[in-house]
Motif scaffolding. Structure first.
Motif, PDB file in Angstrom:
ATOM      1  N   ASP A   1      -1.184   6.075 -21.022  1.00 11.07           N
ATOM      2  CA  ASP A   1      -2.476   6.713 -21.258  1.00 11.07           C
ATOM      3  C   ASP A   1      -3.039   7.269 -19.960  1.00 11.07           C
ATOM      4  OD1 ASP A   1      -3.076   6.144 -24.174  1.00 11.07           O
ATOM      5  OD2 ASP A   1      -2.519   4.164 -23.433  1.00 11.07           O
ATOM      6  N   ALA A   2      -2.606   6.715 -18.838  1.00  6.10           N
ATOM      7  CA  ALA A   2      -3.029   7.188 -17.521  1.00  6.10           C
ATOM      8  C   ALA A   2      -2.035   6.676 -16.493  1.00  6.10           C
ATOM      9  CB  ALA A   2      -4.437   6.692 -17.197  1.00  6.10           C
ATOM     10  N   ALA A   3      -1.967   7.389 -15.381  1.00  8.22           N
ATOM     11  CA  ALA A   3      -1.121   6.972 -14.263  1.00  8.22           C
ATOM     12  C   ALA A   3      -1.918   7.164 -12.985  1.00  8.22           C
ATOM     13  CB  ALA A   3       0.165   7.797 -14.216  1.00  8.22           C
ATOM     14  N   ALA A   4      -1.766   6.226 -12.066  1.00 10.10           N
ATOM     15  CA  ALA A   4      -2.496   6.292 -10.799  1.00 10.10           C
ATOM     16  C   ALA A   4      -1.547   6.038  -9.648  1.00 10.10           C
ATOM     17  CB  ALA A   4      -3.625   5.258 -10.787  1.00 10.10           C
ATOM     18  N   ARG A   5      -1.745   6.771  -8.567  1.00 10.00           N
ATOM     19  CA  ARG A   5      -0.999   6.532  -7.337  1.00 10.00           C
ATOM     20  C   ARG A   5      -1.873   5.643  -6.457  1.00 10.00           C
ATOM     21  NH1 ARG A   5       3.346   8.688  -4.728  1.00 10.00           N
ATOM     22  NH2 ARG A   5       3.546  10.199  -6.409  1.00 10.00           N
TER      23      ARG A   5
ATOM     24  N   GLY B   1      -0.761   1.180  -0.700  1.00 12.24           N
ATOM     25  CA  GLY B   1      -0.766  -0.278  -0.628  1.00 12.24           C
ATOM     26  C   GLY B   1      -0.479  -0.895  -1.980  1.00 12.24           C
ATOM     27  N   ILE B   2       0.543  -0.379  -2.660  1.00 12.67           N
ATOM     28  CA  ILE B   2       0.834  -0.791  -4.036  1.00 12.67           C
ATOM     29  C   ILE B   2       1.076  -2.293  -4.156  1.00 12.67           C
ATOM     30  CG2 ILE B   2       3.297  -0.188  -3.857  1.00 12.67           C
ATOM     31  CD1 ILE B   2       1.065   0.159  -6.998  1.00 12.67           C
ATOM     32  N   GLU B   3       1.763  -2.895  -3.190  1.00 12.25           N
ATOM     33  CA  GLU B   3       2.052  -4.329  -3.282  1.00 12.25           C
ATOM     34  C   GLU B   3       0.764  -5.162  -3.246  1.00 12.25           C
ATOM     35  OE1 GLU B   3       3.599  -2.338  -1.006  1.00 12.25           O
ATOM     36  OE2 GLU B   3       5.768  -2.565  -1.259  1.00 12.25           O
ATOM     37  N   ALA B   4      -0.141  -4.817  -2.329  1.00 19.92           N
ATOM     38  CA  ALA B   4      -1.413  -5.546  -2.222  1.00 19.92           C
ATOM     39  C   ALA B   4      -2.260  -5.342  -3.476  1.00 19.92           C
ATOM     40  CB  ALA B   4      -2.175  -5.112  -0.977  1.00 19.92           C
ATOM     41  N   PHE B   5      -2.249  -4.128  -4.027  1.00 19.88           N
ATOM     42  CA  PHE B   5      -3.009  -3.859  -5.245  1.00 19.88           C
ATOM     43  C   PHE B   5      -2.443  -4.674  -6.407  1.00 19.88           C
ATOM     44  CE2 PHE B   5      -4.030  -1.326  -9.066  1.00 19.88           C
ATOM     45  CZ  PHE B   5      -5.407  -1.310  -8.959  1.00 19.88           C
ATOM     46  N   TYR B   6      -1.124  -4.739  -6.500  1.00 24.55           N
ATOM     47  CA  TYR B   6      -0.481  -5.533  -7.548  1.00 24.55           C
ATOM     48  C   TYR B   6      -0.876  -7.004  -7.419  1.00 24.55           C
ATOM     49  CZ  TYR B   6       3.147  -7.750 -10.382  1.00 24.55           C
ATOM     50  OH  TYR B   6       3.814  -8.513 -11.313  1.00 24.55           O
TER      51      TYR B   6
ATOM     52  N   PRO C   1      10.884  -1.556  -8.188  1.00 20.37           N
ATOM     53  CA  PRO C   1      11.292  -0.267  -7.616  1.00 20.37           C
ATOM     54  C   PRO C   1      11.655   0.726  -8.721  1.00 20.37           C
ATOM     55  CG  PRO C   1      12.529  -2.089  -6.631  1.00 20.37           C
ATOM     56  CD  PRO C   1      11.774  -2.641  -7.807  1.00 20.37           C
ATOM     57  N   THR C   2      11.420   1.999  -8.456  1.00 21.03           N
ATOM     58  CA  THR C   2      11.792   3.065  -9.389  1.00 21.03           C
ATOM     59  C   THR C   2      13.001   3.823  -8.836  1.00 21.03           C
ATOM     60  OG1 THR C   2      10.400   4.729  -8.339  1.00 21.03           O
ATOM     61  CG2 THR C   2       9.370   3.366 -10.067  1.00 21.03           C
ATOM     62  N   GLU C   3      13.614   4.628  -9.673  1.00 16.75           N
ATOM     63  CA  GLU C   3      14.756   5.439  -9.250  1.00 16.75           C
ATOM     64  C   GLU C   3      14.361   6.493  -8.222  1.00 16.75           C
ATOM     65  OE1 GLU C   3      16.810   7.131 -12.589  1.00 16.75           O
ATOM     66  OE2 GLU C   3      16.630   5.282 -13.746  1.00 16.75           O
ATOM     67  N   TRP C   4      13.077   6.847  -8.163  1.00 15.60           N
ATOM     68  CA  TRP C   4      12.622   7.924  -7.278  1.00 15.60           C
ATOM     69  C   TRP C   4      11.990   7.392  -5.990  1.00 15.60           C
ATOM     70  CZ3 TRP C   4      11.657   7.330 -12.389  1.00 15.60           C
ATOM     71  CH2 TRP C   4      10.460   6.727 -12.744  1.00 15.60           C
ATOM     72  N   GLY C   5      12.209   6.099  -5.684  1.00 15.61           N
ATOM     73  CA  GLY C   5      11.824   5.574  -4.381  1.00 15.61           C
ATOM     74  C   GLY C   5      10.431   4.984  -4.263  1.00 15.61           C
ATOM     75  N   THR C   6       9.725   4.856  -5.369  1.00 14.41           N
ATOM     76  CA  THR C   6       8.410   4.222  -5.343  1.00 14.41           C
ATOM     77  C   THR C   6       8.525   2.843  -5.992  1.00 14.41           C
ATOM     78  OG1 THR C   6       7.753   5.157  -7.478  1.00 14.41           O
ATOM     79  CG2 THR C   6       7.243   6.460  -5.502  1.00 14.41           C
TER      80      THR C   6
ATOM     81  N   GLY D   1       1.417   3.168  -9.309  1.00 20.96           N
ATOM     82  CA  GLY D   1       2.614   3.294  -8.496  1.00 20.96           C
ATOM     83  C   GLY D   1       2.299   3.794  -7.118  1.00 20.96           C
ATOM     84  N   GLY D   2       3.234   3.556  -6.217  1.00 18.42           N
ATOM     85  CA  GLY D   2       3.053   4.044  -4.853  1.00 18.42           C
ATOM     86  C   GLY D   2       4.288   3.816  -4.023  1.00 18.42           C
ATOM     87  N   ILE D   3       4.233   4.321  -2.822  1.00 19.28           N
ATOM     88  CA  ILE D   3       5.331   4.183  -1.868  1.00 19.28           C
ATOM     89  C   ILE D   3       5.309   2.759  -1.319  1.00 19.28           C
ATOM     90  CG2 ILE D   3       6.273   5.012   0.313  1.00 19.28           C
ATOM     91  CD1 ILE D   3       4.985   7.750  -0.432  1.00 19.28           C
TER      92      ILE D   3
END
Length: 129
Positions: A76-80, A83-88, A104-109, A125-127
């Motif tokens: 329904d929505a996606a956000a970048r 600091g993805i690990e800290a947010f998780y 991890p995703t296939e595209w490196g995030t 998601g994020g780097i």
């Protein structure tokens, strides 16, 4: 005289989620970090997080559609997130309903999915750091 034309630029794009219980949904999104003002007429609220908005509206919706979207992981929505690990970790610590854990995703995030009380599926998601 030099005429300066302003180029149009979208500065905000906010989803509006239909919810069964506005207070319950506001509480859920507060655990993600959103801040809300007083609801308008008791049925509409706007949350903000890092300059972004989320609109919540207490209104009927189609439960079968919600289940179909969840089953097939239709977002329904996606956000970048920087600091993805800290947010998780913050989401886990705040008992946010995690539908799919951080991976991890296939595209490196790295990304993860949450599901709100009304069945909305959101990807964050994020780097990786």
């Amino acid at each position: 005289m030099h005429e300066h034309k302003t180029q149009p630029r979208v500065t905000s794009f906010a989803p509006q989620f239909l919810v069964d219980d506005l207070k319950r949904s506001m509480s859920y999104y507060q655990r993600l970090g959103f801040k809300f003002g007083d609801p308008w007429d008791g049925f509409y609220a706007i949350g903000t997080l890092d300059g972004l908005e989320l609109h919540l509206k207490e209104a009927p919706k189609n439960p079968a559609e919600r289940q179909y979207r969840r089953t097939h992981e239709h977002l329904d929505a996606a956000a970048r997130v920087a600091g993805i690990e800290a947010f998780y970790e913050r989401c886990v610590a705040n008992s946010v309903s995690i539908l799919r854990p951080l991976a991890p995703t296939e595209w490196g995030t790295k990304d993860f999915y949450v599901e709100d009380p009304d069945g909305y599926v959101i990807s964050f998601g994020g780097i990786p750091s």
